[in-house]
Design an enzyme around this catalytic site. Structure first.
Site, PDB file in Angstrom:
ATOM      1  N   ASN A 127      63.324  -7.974  -9.746  1.00 41.90           N
ATOM      2  CA  ASN A 127      64.150  -7.161  -8.827  1.00 41.90           C
ATOM      3  C   ASN A 127      65.639  -7.274  -9.133  1.00 41.90           C
ATOM      4  OD1 ASN A 127      61.692  -6.890  -7.376  1.00 41.90           O
ATOM      5  ND2 ASN A 127      62.889  -6.606  -5.507  1.00 41.90           N
ATOM      6  N   THR A 155      58.966  -2.939 -15.346  1.00 45.96           N
ATOM      7  CA  THR A 155      59.128  -3.783 -14.163  1.00 45.96           C
ATOM      8  C   THR A 155      58.072  -4.887 -14.095  1.00 45.96           C
ATOM      9  OG1 THR A 155      58.826  -3.707 -11.759  1.00 45.96           O
ATOM     10  CG2 THR A 155      57.851  -1.937 -12.973  1.00 45.96           C
ATOM     11  N   ASP A 156      58.411  -5.956 -13.397  1.00 44.10           N
ATOM     12  CA  ASP A 156      57.444  -7.044 -13.149  1.00 44.10           C
ATOM     13  C   ASP A 156      56.294  -6.580 -12.258  1.00 44.10           C
ATOM     14  OD1 ASP A 156      58.919  -6.811 -10.773  1.00 44.10           O
ATOM     15  OD2 ASP A 156      59.341  -8.964 -10.585  1.00 44.10           O
ATOM     16  N   GLU A 157      56.485  -5.439 -11.565  1.00 49.03           N
ATOM     17  CA  GLU A 157      55.470  -5.011 -10.600  1.00 49.03           C
ATOM     18  C   GLU A 157      54.172  -4.563 -11.273  1.00 49.03           C
ATOM     19  OE1 GLU A 157      56.698  -2.825  -7.238  1.00 49.03           O
ATOM     20  OE2 GLU A 157      58.757  -3.548  -7.317  1.00 49.03           O
ATOM     21  N   ALA A 216      72.439   8.215 -14.163  1.00 52.12           N
ATOM     22  CA  ALA A 216      73.185   8.398 -12.908  1.00 52.12           C
ATOM     23  C   ALA A 216      72.636   7.496 -11.805  1.00 52.12           C
ATOM     24  CB  ALA A 216      73.123   9.861 -12.471  1.00 52.12           C
ATOM     25  N   PHE A 263      71.050   3.612 -10.403  1.00 51.56           N
ATOM     26  CA  PHE A 263      71.642   2.283 -10.205  1.00 51.56           C
ATOM     27  C   PHE A 263      71.803   1.530 -11.532  1.00 51.56           C
ATOM     28  CE2 PHE A 263      70.038  -2.192  -9.028  1.00 51.56           C
ATOM     29  CZ  PHE A 263      71.314  -2.715  -8.910  1.00 51.56           C
ATOM     30  N   THR A 323      68.026  13.391  -9.181  1.00 54.35           N
ATOM     31  CA  THR A 323      67.155  13.392  -8.005  1.00 54.35           C
ATOM     32  C   THR A 323      67.954  12.762  -6.859  1.00 54.35           C
ATOM     33  OG1 THR A 323      66.281  11.180  -8.380  1.00 54.35           O
ATOM     34  CG2 THR A 323      65.161  13.000  -9.523  1.00 54.35           C
ATOM     35  N   ALA A 377      51.642   1.468 -10.633  1.00 59.25           N
ATOM     36  CA  ALA A 377      50.596   2.063 -11.485  1.00 59.25           C
ATOM     37  C   ALA A 377      51.211   3.093 -12.435  1.00 59.25           C
ATOM     38  CB  ALA A 377      49.514   2.709 -10.622  1.00 59.25           C
ATOM     39  N   TYR A 381      53.664   3.353  -7.412  1.00 56.92           N
ATOM     40  CA  TYR A 381      54.848   3.183  -8.271  1.00 56.92           C
ATOM     41  C   TYR A 381      54.504   2.313  -9.469  1.00 56.92           C
ATOM     42  CZ  TYR A 381      59.030   0.803 -10.041  1.00 56.92           C
ATOM     43  OH  TYR A 381      59.975   0.251 -10.871  1.00 56.92           O
ATOM     44  N   PRO A 428      65.380  -4.601   9.259  1.00 56.41           N
ATOM     45  CA  PRO A 428      63.912  -4.601   9.270  1.00 56.41           C
ATOM     46  C   PRO A 428      63.342  -5.416   8.118  1.00 56.41           C
ATOM     47  CG  PRO A 428      64.749  -2.513   8.435  1.00 56.41           C
ATOM     48  CD  PRO A 428      65.951  -3.333   8.777  1.00 56.41           C
ATOM     49  N   LYS A 458      54.286   3.049 -13.569  1.00 61.68           N
ATOM     50  CA  LYS A 458      55.066   2.316 -14.582  1.00 61.68           C
ATOM     51  C   LYS A 458      54.116   1.684 -15.606  1.00 61.68           C
ATOM     52  CE  LYS A 458      58.961   1.750 -14.789  1.00 61.68           C
ATOM     53  NZ  LYS A 458      60.061   2.576 -15.382  1.00 61.68           N
TER      54      LYS A 458
END
Ligand SMILES: NC(=O)c1ccc[n+]([C@@H]2O[C@H](COP(=O)([O-])OP(=O)(O)OC[C@H]3O[C@@H](n4cnc5c(N)ncnc54)[C@H](O)[C@@H]3O)[C@@H](O)[C@H]2O)c1
Length: 329
Positions: A180, A127-129, A11, A13, A38, A153, A151, A206, A155
Protein backbone atom coordinates in the site's frame (compact mmCIF):
# COMPACT_ATOMS: atom_id res chain seq x y z
CA UNK A 1 20.46 9.25 -27.23
CA UNK A 2 17.42 10.70 -25.48
CA UNK A 3 15.04 7.94 -24.41
CA UNK A 4 11.28 8.31 -24.69
CA UNK A 5 9.33 6.68 -21.90
CA UNK A 6 5.59 6.18 -22.15
CA UNK A 7 4.06 6.35 -18.66
CA UNK A 8 0.43 5.24 -18.51
CA UNK A 9 -1.83 6.54 -15.76
CA UNK A 10 0.50 9.46 -15.17
CA UNK A 11 -2.31 11.77 -14.02
CA UNK A 12 -3.06 9.46 -11.11
CA UNK A 13 -1.46 9.28 -7.68
CA UNK A 14 1.65 7.13 -8.21
CA UNK A 15 2.09 7.82 -11.93
CA UNK A 16 2.29 11.58 -11.35
CA UNK A 17 5.03 11.12 -8.76
CA UNK A 18 6.87 8.79 -11.11
CA UNK A 19 6.79 11.30 -13.98
CA UNK A 20 8.11 14.04 -11.71
CA UNK A 21 10.80 11.65 -10.47
CA UNK A 22 11.94 10.85 -14.05
CA UNK A 23 12.06 14.49 -15.12
CA UNK A 24 14.00 15.51 -12.01
CA UNK A 25 16.42 12.60 -12.11
CA UNK A 26 17.32 12.49 -15.81
CA UNK A 27 18.14 15.43 -18.04
CA UNK A 28 18.14 13.49 -21.32
CA UNK A 29 14.64 12.06 -21.29
CA UNK A 30 11.25 12.48 -22.90
CA UNK A 31 8.13 11.45 -21.02
CA UNK A 32 4.74 10.85 -22.59
CA UNK A 33 1.85 10.58 -20.16
CA UNK A 34 -1.02 8.51 -21.59
CA UNK A 35 -4.04 8.77 -19.34
CA UNK A 36 -7.80 8.53 -19.86
CA UNK A 37 -8.47 11.04 -17.06
CA UNK A 38 -10.99 8.86 -15.26
CA UNK A 39 -12.40 10.10 -11.93
CA UNK A 40 -8.99 9.60 -10.22
CA UNK A 41 -6.87 11.17 -12.96
CA UNK A 42 -6.07 14.80 -12.18
CA UNK A 43 -3.69 16.88 -14.29
CA UNK A 44 -3.35 19.29 -11.36
CA UNK A 45 -1.03 16.59 -9.91
CA UNK A 46 1.45 17.54 -12.67
CA UNK A 47 1.00 21.31 -12.83
CA UNK A 48 4.69 21.88 -11.95
CA UNK A 49 5.94 19.88 -14.97
CA UNK A 50 3.28 20.56 -17.60
CA UNK A 51 5.36 23.26 -19.31
CA UNK A 52 8.53 21.17 -19.35
CA UNK A 53 9.37 20.69 -23.06
CA UNK A 54 10.43 17.10 -22.30
CA UNK A 55 6.88 16.23 -21.17
CA UNK A 56 3.75 15.57 -23.22
CA UNK A 57 0.24 14.61 -22.17
CA UNK A 58 -2.01 12.49 -24.38
CA UNK A 59 -5.56 11.66 -23.43
CA UNK A 60 -5.78 7.95 -24.19
CA UNK A 61 -8.16 5.23 -23.10
CA UNK A 62 -6.09 2.04 -23.12
CA UNK A 63 -9.23 -0.05 -23.50
CA UNK A 64 -9.74 1.43 -26.98
CA UNK A 65 -7.27 -0.32 -29.27
CA UNK A 66 -7.21 2.42 -31.93
CA UNK A 67 -6.27 5.03 -29.35
CA UNK A 68 -3.34 2.94 -28.14
CA UNK A 69 -2.14 2.23 -31.66
CA UNK A 70 -2.30 5.94 -32.49
CA UNK A 71 0.11 6.74 -29.65
CA UNK A 72 2.68 4.29 -31.01
CA UNK A 73 2.12 5.36 -34.61
CA UNK A 74 2.80 9.00 -33.74
CA UNK A 75 5.81 8.61 -31.42
CA UNK A 76 9.00 6.62 -31.14
CA UNK A 77 8.70 4.93 -27.74
CA UNK A 78 11.66 3.17 -26.16
CA UNK A 79 10.14 2.01 -22.89
CA UNK A 80 6.73 1.70 -21.23
CA UNK A 81 5.96 2.00 -17.53
CA UNK A 82 2.37 0.93 -17.02
CA UNK A 83 0.54 2.38 -14.01
CA UNK A 84 -2.90 3.01 -15.55
CA UNK A 85 -5.62 1.00 -13.85
CA UNK A 86 -8.87 1.14 -12.01
CA UNK A 87 -7.37 1.01 -8.53
CA UNK A 88 -10.02 1.03 -5.80
CA UNK A 89 -11.15 -2.28 -4.25
CA UNK A 90 -14.50 -0.93 -2.99
CA UNK A 91 -15.46 0.22 -6.49
CA UNK A 92 -14.55 -3.22 -7.89
CA UNK A 93 -16.92 -4.82 -5.38
CA UNK A 94 -19.71 -2.54 -6.63
CA UNK A 95 -18.98 -3.51 -10.24
CA UNK A 96 -16.09 -5.39 -11.83
CA UNK A 97 -16.53 -4.35 -15.49
CA UNK A 98 -14.44 -1.12 -15.45
CA UNK A 99 -11.63 -3.17 -13.86
CA UNK A 100 -11.81 -5.89 -16.50
CA UNK A 101 -11.97 -3.24 -19.21
CA UNK A 102 -9.07 -1.03 -18.10
CA UNK A 103 -6.86 -3.46 -16.22
CA UNK A 104 -7.11 -6.55 -18.42
CA UNK A 105 -8.20 -5.36 -21.87
CA UNK A 106 -6.24 -2.11 -21.56
CA UNK A 107 -3.07 -3.97 -20.58
CA UNK A 108 -3.53 -6.38 -23.49
CA UNK A 109 -3.80 -3.53 -26.01
CA UNK A 110 -0.73 -1.89 -24.54
CA UNK A 111 1.29 -5.12 -24.64
CA UNK A 112 0.37 -5.78 -28.28
CA UNK A 113 1.16 -2.26 -29.46
CA UNK A 114 4.42 -2.17 -27.46
CA UNK A 115 5.58 -5.51 -28.85
CA UNK A 116 4.73 -4.51 -32.41
CA UNK A 117 6.93 -1.44 -32.03
CA UNK A 118 9.83 -3.35 -30.39
CA UNK A 119 9.73 -1.47 -27.10
CA UNK A 120 12.88 -2.53 -25.25
CA UNK A 121 11.41 -2.54 -21.72
CA UNK A 122 7.86 -2.84 -20.40
CA UNK A 123 7.41 -2.38 -16.65
CA UNK A 124 4.02 -3.54 -15.40
CA UNK A 125 3.14 -2.02 -12.02
CA UNK A 126 1.17 -4.45 -9.89
CA UNK A 127 0.16 -5.03 -6.31
CA UNK A 128 0.61 -7.26 -3.26
CA UNK A 129 -3.15 -7.86 -3.38
CA UNK A 130 -2.75 -10.51 -6.12
CA UNK A 131 -1.76 -13.03 -3.39
CA UNK A 132 -4.96 -12.49 -1.43
CA UNK A 133 -4.75 -12.50 2.34
CA UNK A 134 -1.41 -13.57 3.87
CA UNK A 135 -2.54 -14.31 7.47
CA UNK A 136 1.03 -14.78 8.74
CA UNK A 137 4.55 -14.61 7.30
CA UNK A 138 5.32 -12.98 3.96
CA UNK A 139 4.57 -13.77 0.31
CA UNK A 140 7.62 -14.11 -1.92
CA UNK A 141 7.64 -13.93 -5.72
CA UNK A 142 6.95 -17.70 -5.96
CA UNK A 143 3.79 -17.59 -3.81
CA UNK A 144 0.68 -18.70 -5.71
CA UNK A 145 -1.72 -15.99 -6.82
CA UNK A 146 -5.04 -16.08 -4.95
CA UNK A 147 -6.75 -12.72 -5.50
CA UNK A 148 -9.69 -12.12 -3.18
CA UNK A 149 -11.66 -9.33 -4.88
CA UNK A 150 -12.40 -8.20 -8.45
CA UNK A 151 -9.70 -5.50 -8.34
CA UNK A 152 -6.95 -7.91 -7.37
CA UNK A 153 -8.29 -10.56 -9.78
CA UNK A 154 -8.03 -8.04 -12.62
CA UNK A 155 -4.47 -7.14 -11.60
CA UNK A 156 -3.49 -10.83 -11.32
CA UNK A 157 -4.97 -11.39 -14.79
CA UNK A 158 -2.92 -8.57 -16.28
CA UNK A 159 0.21 -9.86 -14.51
CA UNK A 160 -0.34 -13.28 -16.11
CA UNK A 161 -0.85 -11.75 -19.55
CA UNK A 162 2.44 -9.88 -19.16
CA UNK A 163 4.29 -13.04 -18.10
CA UNK A 164 2.72 -14.93 -21.00
CA UNK A 165 3.99 -12.28 -23.45
CA UNK A 166 7.46 -12.81 -22.07
CA UNK A 167 7.24 -16.60 -22.08
CA UNK A 168 5.66 -16.85 -25.53
CA UNK A 169 7.29 -14.05 -27.47
CA UNK A 170 10.34 -13.15 -25.37
CA UNK A 171 8.85 -9.67 -24.90
CA UNK A 172 10.95 -7.83 -22.25
CA UNK A 173 8.35 -7.39 -19.51
CA UNK A 174 9.21 -6.89 -15.84
CA UNK A 175 6.56 -6.86 -13.11
CA UNK A 176 6.67 -4.98 -9.83
CA UNK A 177 4.28 -5.81 -6.99
CA UNK A 178 4.11 -3.18 -4.30
CA UNK A 179 2.37 -2.85 -0.95
CA UNK A 180 0.00 0.00 0.00
CA UNK A 181 1.22 3.46 -1.01
CA UNK A 182 0.62 6.76 0.76
CA UNK A 183 1.80 10.34 0.20
CA UNK A 184 0.65 13.60 -1.45
CA UNK A 185 -1.89 13.67 -4.33
CA UNK A 186 -3.67 10.41 -3.47
CA UNK A 187 -7.32 10.39 -4.47
CA UNK A 188 -9.26 10.80 -1.22
CA UNK A 189 -11.28 7.60 -1.48
CA UNK A 190 -8.13 5.77 -0.31
CA UNK A 191 -7.69 5.11 3.40
CA UNK A 192 -5.07 7.65 4.48
CA UNK A 193 -6.29 10.80 2.65
CA UNK A 194 -9.88 9.84 3.45
CA UNK A 195 -9.15 9.62 7.17
CA UNK A 196 -7.20 12.88 7.08
CA UNK A 197 -10.07 14.61 5.27
CA UNK A 198 -12.60 13.36 7.80
CA UNK A 199 -10.42 14.51 10.70
CA UNK A 200 -9.96 17.93 9.04
CA UNK A 201 -13.77 18.28 9.07
CA UNK A 202 -14.08 16.82 12.63
CA UNK A 203 -16.23 14.06 11.16
CA UNK A 204 -16.14 10.33 12.00
CA UNK A 205 -13.23 8.28 10.65
CA UNK A 206 -14.89 5.09 9.30
CA UNK A 207 -12.92 1.90 9.97
CA UNK A 208 -14.05 -1.39 8.46
CA UNK A 209 -14.92 -4.08 11.04
CA UNK A 210 -12.56 -4.32 13.99
CA UNK A 211 -9.78 -2.43 12.15
CA UNK A 212 -7.27 -5.23 12.67
CA UNK A 213 -6.67 -5.67 8.92
CA UNK A 214 -2.94 -5.16 8.34
CA UNK A 215 -1.34 -3.34 5.42
CA UNK A 216 2.35 -2.69 4.78
CA UNK A 217 2.51 1.06 4.00
CA UNK A 218 5.23 2.46 1.77
CA UNK A 219 5.84 6.08 0.82
CA UNK A 220 5.04 6.74 -2.85
CA UNK A 221 8.52 8.15 -3.49
CA UNK A 222 10.16 4.95 -2.27
CA UNK A 223 7.84 3.03 -4.63
CA UNK A 224 8.79 5.28 -7.58
CA UNK A 225 12.52 4.81 -6.89
CA UNK A 226 11.98 1.05 -6.85
CA UNK A 227 10.03 1.03 -10.13
CA UNK A 228 12.83 3.02 -11.74
CA UNK A 229 15.50 0.63 -10.46
CA UNK A 230 13.51 -2.25 -11.94
CA UNK A 231 13.10 -0.33 -15.22
CA UNK A 232 16.86 0.08 -15.44
CA UNK A 233 18.20 -3.15 -14.01
CA UNK A 234 15.39 -5.69 -13.50
CA UNK A 235 15.64 -8.96 -15.40
CA UNK A 236 13.05 -9.52 -18.14
CA UNK A 237 10.34 -12.02 -17.21
CA UNK A 238 10.90 -11.50 -13.48
CA UNK A 239 8.64 -10.25 -10.70
CA UNK A 240 10.04 -7.92 -8.02
CA UNK A 241 8.33 -7.21 -4.72
CA UNK A 242 8.46 -3.70 -3.28
CA UNK A 243 7.58 -3.25 0.37
CA UNK A 244 8.55 -1.70 3.67
CA UNK A 245 8.07 -5.02 5.55
CA UNK A 246 6.19 -3.39 8.40
CA UNK A 247 2.47 -4.32 8.33
CA UNK A 248 0.28 -2.11 10.56
CA UNK A 249 -3.42 -2.55 11.51
CA UNK A 250 -5.77 0.01 9.94
CA UNK A 251 -7.02 1.01 13.39
CA UNK A 252 -3.48 1.98 14.39
CA UNK A 253 -3.13 4.08 11.22
CA UNK A 254 -6.31 5.98 12.14
CA UNK A 255 -5.02 6.59 15.68
CA UNK A 256 -1.66 7.84 14.41
CA UNK A 257 -3.40 10.30 12.07
CA UNK A 258 -5.60 11.60 14.86
CA UNK A 259 -2.57 11.98 17.16
CA UNK A 260 -0.66 13.92 14.49
CA UNK A 261 -3.67 16.20 14.01
CA UNK A 262 -4.33 16.64 17.75
CA UNK A 263 -7.83 15.10 17.46
CA UNK A 264 -9.52 12.58 19.80
CA UNK A 265 -9.61 8.85 19.07
CA UNK A 266 -13.35 9.05 19.74
CA UNK A 267 -13.72 10.24 16.11
CA UNK A 268 -13.04 6.63 15.02
CA UNK A 269 -16.24 4.88 13.99
CA UNK A 270 -16.30 1.14 13.27
CA UNK A 271 -18.51 0.36 10.27
CA UNK A 272 -19.69 -2.90 8.61
CA UNK A 273 -16.72 -4.74 7.16
CA UNK A 274 -15.89 -4.72 3.43
CA UNK A 275 -17.18 -7.84 1.64
CA UNK A 276 -14.47 -10.50 1.42
CA UNK A 277 -12.02 -8.19 3.19
CA UNK A 278 -8.46 -9.58 3.08
CA UNK A 279 -7.16 -9.59 6.63
CA UNK A 280 -3.48 -9.07 5.95
CA UNK A 281 -1.02 -8.34 3.14
CA UNK A 282 2.70 -8.80 3.60
CA UNK A 283 5.52 -9.13 1.07
CA UNK A 284 9.05 -10.44 1.24
CA UNK A 285 11.03 -7.80 -0.68
CA UNK A 286 14.49 -9.34 -0.24
CA UNK A 287 14.87 -10.00 -4.00
CA UNK A 288 14.88 -6.33 -5.06
CA UNK A 289 16.96 -5.42 -2.01
CA UNK A 290 19.73 -7.96 -2.63
CA UNK A 291 19.64 -8.14 -6.44
CA UNK A 292 19.08 -4.46 -7.29
CA UNK A 293 20.23 -2.71 -4.11
CA UNK A 294 16.96 -0.88 -3.44
CA UNK A 295 15.66 -0.17 0.08
CA UNK A 296 12.96 2.17 1.37
CA UNK A 297 14.27 5.40 2.90
CA UNK A 298 11.19 6.91 4.58
CA UNK A 299 9.87 5.40 7.81
CA UNK A 300 6.09 5.22 8.19
CA UNK A 301 6.05 7.64 11.15
CA UNK A 302 8.16 10.22 9.32
CA UNK A 303 6.29 9.82 6.03
CA UNK A 304 2.86 9.92 7.66
CA UNK A 305 3.70 13.14 9.50
CA UNK A 306 4.87 14.78 6.24
CA UNK A 307 1.80 13.46 4.43
CA UNK A 308 -0.64 14.82 7.02
CA UNK A 309 1.12 18.19 6.82
CA UNK A 310 0.88 18.13 3.03
CA UNK A 311 -2.88 17.55 3.03
CA UNK A 312 -3.36 20.22 5.69
CA UNK A 313 -1.49 22.82 3.66
CA UNK A 314 -2.67 22.15 0.09
CA UNK A 315 -6.13 23.65 -0.10
CA UNK A 316 -5.64 24.25 -3.83
CA UNK A 317 -5.20 20.50 -4.40
CA UNK A 318 -8.41 19.75 -2.47
CA UNK A 319 -10.12 22.43 -4.61
CA UNK A 320 -8.86 20.69 -7.78
CA UNK A 321 -10.50 17.45 -6.61
CA UNK A 322 -13.79 19.25 -5.95
CA UNK A 323 -13.57 20.90 -9.37
CA UNK A 324 -12.96 17.55 -11.11
CA UNK A 325 -15.94 16.07 -9.27
CA UNK A 326 -18.16 18.99 -10.29
CA UNK A 327 -17.01 18.74 -13.94
CA UNK A 328 -17.79 15.02 -14.02
CA UNK A 329 -21.19 15.59 -12.38
N1 LIG B 1 -2.17 2.90 -4.59
C1 LIG B 1 -1.55 1.82 -4.11
O1 LIG B 1 -1.42 1.66 -2.91
C2 LIG B 1 -0.96 0.80 -5.07
C3 LIG B 1 -0.18 -0.23 -4.54
C4 LIG B 1 0.40 -1.15 -5.43
C5 LIG B 1 0.15 -1.06 -6.79
N2 LIG B 1 -0.65 -0.05 -7.26
C6 LIG B 1 -0.86 0.03 -8.71
O2 LIG B 1 -0.29 1.25 -9.15
C7 LIG B 1 -1.01 1.76 -10.26
C8 LIG B 1 -1.41 3.20 -10.00
O3 LIG B 1 -2.22 3.27 -8.83
P1 LIG B 1 -2.71 4.67 -8.25
O4 LIG B 1 -2.96 4.48 -6.81
O5 LIG B 1 -1.82 5.75 -8.71
O6 LIG B 1 -4.13 4.79 -8.99
P2 LIG B 1 -4.98 6.08 -9.38
O7 LIG B 1 -6.40 5.61 -9.40
O8 LIG B 1 -4.62 7.25 -8.54
O9 LIG B 1 -4.51 6.41 -10.87
C9 LIG B 1 -4.86 5.60 -11.96
C10 LIG B 1 -4.70 6.40 -13.24
O10 LIG B 1 -4.97 5.53 -14.34
C11 LIG B 1 -5.81 6.21 -15.26
N3 LIG B 1 -6.60 5.22 -15.99
C12 LIG B 1 -7.54 4.37 -15.50
N4 LIG B 1 -8.07 3.63 -16.49
C13 LIG B 1 -7.44 4.01 -17.64
C14 LIG B 1 -7.55 3.63 -19.01
N5 LIG B 1 -8.45 2.72 -19.41
N6 LIG B 1 -6.73 4.21 -19.90
C15 LIG B 1 -5.84 5.15 -19.53
N7 LIG B 1 -5.72 5.58 -18.26
C16 LIG B 1 -6.51 5.02 -17.32
C17 LIG B 1 -6.66 7.14 -14.40
O11 LIG B 1 -7.18 8.22 -15.16
C18 LIG B 1 -5.67 7.58 -13.35
O12 LIG B 1 -4.99 8.75 -13.73
C19 LIG B 1 -2.20 0.81 -10.47
O13 LIG B 1 -1.85 -0.08 -11.50
C20 LIG B 1 -2.32 0.08 -9.15
O14 LIG B 1 -2.85 -1.21 -9.33
C21 LIG B 1 -1.22 0.88 -6.43
Amino acid sequence: MTQTILVTGGAGFIGSHFIRYLLRTYQEIRVINADALTYSGNLFNLRDVEKDPRYEFLRVDLAVREQVEKVFAGHRIDQVVHFAAESHVDRSIEGAWPFIRSNIIGTHHLLEASMKKNVDRFVHVSTDEVYGSIPYGKADEQTLLAPGNPYSASKASSDLLCLAFHHTYGFPVVITRCTNNYGPNQYPEKLIPHLIRQAMKNQPLPIYGNGQQERDWIHVIDHCRAVDVVRLHGRAGEVYHIGAENPIPNLQVAKKILDLMGKPHSLIQHVADRLGHDIRYSLDSSKIRTELGWAPTISFDEGLEQTVQWYLTHAEWWASIEQRRAERG
